[in-house]
Every structure is written in C-alpha cells, then in structure tokens.
Scaffold this active site. Sequence first.
Site, PDB file in Angstrom:
ATOM      1  N   ARG A  13       1.046  -1.671  -0.019  1.00 26.68           N
ATOM      2  CA  ARG A  13       0.194   0.078  -0.163  1.00 26.68           C
ATOM      3  C   ARG A  13       1.072   1.325   0.393  1.00 26.68           C
ATOM      4  O   ARG A  13       0.746   2.292  -1.112  1.00 26.68           O
ATOM      5  CB  ARG A  13      -0.978  -0.372   0.779  1.00 26.68           C
ATOM      6  CG  ARG A  13      -0.367   0.146   2.322  1.00 26.68           C
ATOM      7  CD  ARG A  13      -1.223  -0.130   3.534  1.00 26.68           C
ATOM      8  NE  ARG A  13      -0.545  -0.646   4.471  1.00 26.68           N
ATOM      9  CZ  ARG A  13      -1.546  -0.202   5.735  1.00 26.68           C
ATOM     10  NH1 ARG A  13      -2.276   0.473   6.236  1.00 26.68           N
ATOM     11  NH2 ARG A  13      -0.360  -0.935   7.166  1.00 26.68           N
ATOM     12  N   SER A  40      -4.807   4.597   5.881  1.00 30.87           N
ATOM     13  CA  SER A  40      -4.368   3.142   5.493  1.00 30.87           C
ATOM     14  C   SER A  40      -3.896   2.650   3.906  1.00 30.87           C
ATOM     15  O   SER A  40      -3.181   1.808   4.048  1.00 30.87           O
ATOM     16  CB  SER A  40      -5.906   2.096   6.039  1.00 30.87           C
ATOM     17  OG  SER A  40      -6.449   2.441   6.894  1.00 30.87           O
ATOM     18  N   GLU A  61     -18.917   4.397   0.058  1.00 31.97           N
ATOM     19  CA  GLU A  61     -18.068   4.319  -1.538  1.00 31.97           C
ATOM     20  C   GLU A  61     -19.654   4.416  -2.786  1.00 31.97           C
ATOM     21  O   GLU A  61     -18.280   4.109  -3.441  1.00 31.97           O
ATOM     22  CB  GLU A  61     -17.625   2.629  -1.030  1.00 31.97           C
ATOM     23  CG  GLU A  61     -16.600   2.716   0.252  1.00 31.97           C
ATOM     24  CD  GLU A  61     -17.022   2.717   1.376  1.00 31.97           C
ATOM     25  OE1 GLU A  61     -18.651   2.371   1.802  1.00 31.97           O
ATOM     26  OE2 GLU A  61     -16.710   2.551   2.562  1.00 31.97           O
ATOM     27  N   PHE A  86     -14.326  -3.100   0.666  1.00 30.46           N
ATOM     28  CA  PHE A  86     -15.467  -1.842   0.054  1.00 30.46           C
ATOM     29  C   PHE A  86     -15.045  -1.575  -1.218  1.00 30.46           C
ATOM     30  O   PHE A  86     -15.958  -0.545  -2.012  1.00 30.46           O
ATOM     31  CB  PHE A  86     -14.938  -0.784   1.060  1.00 30.46           C
ATOM     32  CG  PHE A  86     -15.094  -1.254   2.412  1.00 30.46           C
ATOM     33  CD1 PHE A  86     -16.089  -2.120   2.797  1.00 30.46           C
ATOM     34  CD2 PHE A  86     -14.428  -1.207   3.483  1.00 30.46           C
ATOM     35  CE1 PHE A  86     -16.197  -3.023   4.591  1.00 30.46           C
ATOM     36  CE2 PHE A  86     -13.938  -0.932   4.791  1.00 30.46           C
ATOM     37  CZ  PHE A  86     -15.583  -2.423   5.375  1.00 30.46           C
ATOM     38  N   HIS A 112      -5.464  -4.154   1.738  1.00 32.21           N
ATOM     39  CA  HIS A 112      -5.697  -4.302   2.611  1.00 32.21           C
ATOM     40  C   HIS A 112      -6.595  -5.708   2.158  1.00 32.21           C
ATOM     41  O   HIS A 112      -7.412  -6.379   2.580  1.00 32.21           O
ATOM     42  CB  HIS A 112      -6.870  -4.185   4.036  1.00 32.21           C
ATOM     43  CG  HIS A 112      -6.088  -3.191   4.651  1.00 32.21           C
ATOM     44  ND1 HIS A 112      -5.069  -1.943   3.715  1.00 32.21           N
ATOM     45  CD2 HIS A 112      -5.716  -3.061   6.038  1.00 32.21           C
ATOM     46  CE1 HIS A 112      -5.265  -1.498   4.828  1.00 32.21           C
ATOM     47  NE2 HIS A 112      -5.464  -1.565   5.956  1.00 32.21           N
ATOM     48  N   ASP A 120      -8.576  -7.995  11.681  1.00 28.07           N
ATOM     49  CA  ASP A 120     -10.001  -7.472  11.835  1.00 28.07           C
ATOM     50  C   ASP A 120     -10.919  -8.598  11.528  1.00 28.07           C
ATOM     51  O   ASP A 120     -11.996  -8.117  11.932  1.00 28.07           O
ATOM     52  CB  ASP A 120     -10.362  -6.234  10.862  1.00 28.07           C
ATOM     53  CG  ASP A 120      -9.705  -5.131  11.150  1.00 28.07           C
ATOM     54  OD1 ASP A 120      -9.509  -4.789  12.471  1.00 28.07           O
ATOM     55  OD2 ASP A 120      -9.656  -4.006  10.343  1.00 28.07           O
ATOM     56  N   ARG A 170      -2.061  -4.503   2.874  1.00 29.42           N
ATOM     57  CA  ARG A 170      -1.258  -4.410   4.252  1.00 29.42           C
ATOM     58  C   ARG A 170      -0.074  -4.627   5.136  1.00 29.42           C
ATOM     59  O   ARG A 170       0.769  -3.508   5.113  1.00 29.42           O
ATOM     60  CB  ARG A 170      -2.568  -4.400   5.186  1.00 29.42           C
ATOM     61  CG  ARG A 170      -2.584  -3.240   6.816  1.00 29.42           C
ATOM     62  CD  ARG A 170      -4.044  -4.673   7.532  1.00 29.42           C
ATOM     63  NE  ARG A 170      -3.289  -3.326   9.196  1.00 29.42           N
ATOM     64  CZ  ARG A 170      -2.678  -3.800  10.289  1.00 29.42           C
ATOM     65  NH1 ARG A 170      -3.046  -5.139  10.187  1.00 29.42           N
ATOM     66  NH2 ARG A 170      -3.120  -3.624  10.873  1.00 29.42           N
TER      67      ARG A 170
END
Lengths: 317, 281
Positions: A13, A40, A61, A86, A112, A120, A170
């Site tokens: 990322r 992020s 989104e 998302f 991610h 998560d 990530r």
Amino acid sequence: MKKYTDTGKKDTRSGFGDGLTELGKKNKDVVALCADLTGSLKMDEFKDNHPERFFQVGIAEANMIGIAAGMTIGGKIPFTGTFANFSTGRVYDQIRQSVAYSGKNVKICASHAGLTLGEDGATHQILEDIGLMKMLPGMTVINTCDYNQTKAATIAIADYEGPVYLRFGRPKVANFTPADQNFQIGKAVQLQEGNDVTIIATGHLVWEALQAAETLNENGISTDVINIHTIKPLDDEAILKSVKRTGCVVTAEEHNFLGGLGESVARLLSTNHPAPQEFIATQDTFGESGTPEQLMDKYGLNASAIVNAVKKVIARK
Amino acid sequence: MADYKALEDLVVQVRRDILRQVHKVNSGHPGGSLGCTEFFVALYNELMERNENFTMDGIGEDLFFLSNGHISPVFYSVLARAGYFPVEELNTFRLLNSRLQGHPTTHEGLPGVRVASGSLGQGISVSIGAALTKKLNKDKHLVYTLCGDGELQEGQNWEAIMYAAGNNVDNLIVTVDLNGQQIDGATKNVLPLGNLKAKFEAFGWDVMDIEKGNDLKAIIAGMKKAKEKTGNGKPVCVLLHTVMGNGVDFMMHTHDWHGKAPNDQQLETALSQNPVTLGDY
C-alpha cells in the site's frame, strides 16, 4: 537459479501511496478520491501536495465510485482508494454500470486485500474480489507482489485508458523486484526458469513461490516461476510457453480458488494445452482473525504449501 | 423570448415519438417519458448551453445526466430532434444491434449520452463528479440531472446529496420528477418519501418547486430561477411536479403505464390526441 534479495520489508500500500505522490507531480489530470481511509491507503502525501485534486468522500463508497465515473467526463483520471472489500463487493453495481459498462477511465485502487489484513477478520478480508472484477467486461485486473511493483503499476495505469482494478495489501512484505522496473500491463514476469514444474503466482504469493522454488531446486526439481501481476488480460503466451515445457502447473494466490487466477489459468490450459494443475488458494471459505502469518499458514498460502502442491502435481504428470 | 409555439409543436411531436417507439417493440416506459416531455424540450431547446458537436468531455457546455434511465424514449426523441443523431434512428429503439438500447448507454456510442443509467440511484453521484471536473477545469458551465422520485428510495442518492452540500457543489441542478408514482403503485403507498423539500433543505440544498411541471412557461421560468441560484455555495434542487402519462388522457394519473406499451387501438387513440406537428420519423 536467479537470486532474489529482499531489500527490506515494505507494504504494498505504501507503493501505491508513493506512486500516487509521483503521479500527482507529473500528471495534473490525476485526481484522488478516498472514503475515510486516507492514512490506511497512504494517500496523505498526495492530499497534502494537491488538496484541490484530493476528494474526501466520507464513508460512502457507492457515491465515491459514481463521482469518479463522472470526473472522467472532462478529462480527469480518478484514483479511488479504500479497502478491497469496500472497493468491489460493496459497490459492484456502481462499478458495473457507471464505470465498466460506461467505459470510464477510473482506477479502483484496493488495499487490505485477502487474509493478510489480519486481525480485523472476515468482514474486512475479501477473498472474492479478483473474481468479481475479472468478470466485468473491459475491466483490467492487477494484483502486485511488492512495494516496488505496486509503485510502478500505480504510475503505469495512469497512462492506460480504461477501467483498472489495482489490488494490493496491508502488511510489510519482502521487497525484491527492481525499483526501476518497466511495468507493462498484461505482461508476465519470468522470475525463474525450470523444466519440471511451473509455478504461477500473483500478489503476496510471488515471494512465497520464489522461496518454494529454492527449496525445490535443492531437492532437484527444476522450477519455472512466473509472476502474473495482471490477471486480466492474462499473458496467455507466457503461461502456455512455460507449461508446454514443464507439463504441469501450480497456481498461487491470496484469493478463493473459485474465480481467481487459478481458474483463469485452468481455462487457458483446458482450451489450449491441458495439463495437471494444483491450486494454492483458499477453499471456498471466509477468513478469520489472526496475524497475517498465522492466517497464511492455516489456510495453506505459503512456501511450504506450494512445495507440497508441486510434489503432488508432478506425480500427476 | 422563447418561441412557445415552436416548443409546443416539438412537445407534441416528441409525445408521438415516445408512443410510436414503445408501440413498435411492445416494450419501454411511456408513462414517465410523457410526464417529462415538456421538461426535456425546455432543457435542450431553451435552457442548456450546448456545443454543436457532441464530445464525451463536454468542455465549455452545459451537461445533462439522466439518472432514471428507463425514460429513454423521451431522452432519445429529444436528442434526435436536437440533432444529436438522425430521427430515423428512433425506428431502432430496443431492437437488436441498435444504439438505442432499452436504457441509455455510452457502450454503442450514441451521441448525447455520457453515462449508462437504468440501475437506479447513480446519476446524482456521476453528476457531482462531472461538476467537480468542471470546477477543476475552470469551466463555468452547469451540470443538470434528472432523477425520479421513487428513485430517491435508493440510498446512494443520499450519500450524494450529503456530499454535494457538504462540498459546495453549486454548479449542479438536480431536478426530481415528482409524479408520485412507481412500478408497484403510488410512492406514498410503496415507500413514502416524506417531505422531500425539507429533506433536501436539511442536507443543505437550495430547493424550489415548479408546481406546473408540464407547463413549458412555468418550467422555463422556474429553471431560469434555478440557474440564478447556482454559484452561491449550494447545490440546487428543483422539485418538478409532473403528471405521469401527460398528454394522453388514459395514461394520466396512474402508474399503469410505467412500463407498458399501448396496443394498436390505444396507440391510435393516443396519437389522435397529439396530431402530427413537425412530422413523424
């Protein structure tokens, strides 16, 4: 065997974020949109450098994808940033109608992705996104393997006219591809040449494939390793050339075996050059909480799993 | 001063185009199309600043986005009669290999269309994007959007409505076709929209009503007023009170003709209420 060295672990990322920063400086038509995940996605620098070209859309989104589609009208090149889940499943119809069917020049940048999002858990770990995106007519699907490649891909897709899904992750992982690489969409990268088996990997699994190849080589198994960073359009030629030589293939990806790279390779081989294939992928399951390493181990997505799959597929030749 | 006689003639001809398109293929959406005919005629012939040649980027001209894509018959007729493509092409509506797909799309390259629509709730977001690009390009022209009232049941609209106000997208005029009808019946029975004016205002929009949404003079006066409201920090919403099926007596005030074509007899009756003006295609 070629030697690949990890020049220091970095997250893919950050490759996206640094690529976007560079793009911001050299292409004034590039705009960036983010749905409340600027940190992020490592988009802060672009935002600070070009506040007038950065659009914070909030946790919305669907609206972000629609705005991005609209921004192309008048010549902007929108890069949207949010988690892979998302970026795809949540907004599938918006991408389908307003971006893909409408042929809009939107770059959907998704961080991610996969299990390595970690703690998560399954709500955020999408393992279906490659399938969702590759099924859309006209959509280019890219899954980069390390920091350098992600940065190069981010810069390269701005020069390509059409919708692109760019998938990255990530955690900090080995950074081993050249910093000055010429990223070509749809062009496979031959990492090792061998005669006994072909390993075709994408994303985080590429480094694992290289580790597996070293082990296999020590055991006298000559291994061909191909980095497929572009899942669609697939580099048919590179794959067929390799499998015609080796006669069997293991595909490796951080994704469900339904809809992923493995199925694309299987379709190609079954219609051109049938060969035994084993799939390193999740087996039609959701993820769960855990560290990235624990998860990749539990779901069989690492070098040792690839080694086992190679032994199995060679026995089937 | 607008030439109202010419505009009225165009309205009647567009109604004929709508009815004949859907009748020929026994499919399509005449009700909402007829309800918005006067709006489309006014928009394309009196209100929008348009360049002669269509380009996707639409630099230096006003843009229009149709969010409720199912009223394609009126969109196609008005585009054709404004010169975007030959009126004869209306003969191909919904046929195989046509550029006039059931719902509007850019996919076949039909001039005048800038995004696909049909799956509802996406048009305001797309329009905001186009409006933001106009601002970045320092292009002072406006973005117009039409959406249905039932369509506002889609949640994405409210994301977009919140965004536009929160980010001062004030080069945007969203018109809501307030006909009170949707496929399953009256909106108040399917899912009540509540007080739309208050809702848009609460989100921070500048809202106005055009009560006579099928009256050319009222539409033109109202939309000019809406245009004056742009550039003041707020997006503008026009609640256009229309009658579904307007101009054909048996299609009015009902949702029955939302997505149904007239049969031969019904077509004849409908056309007799709207005699030829500019000439059929």
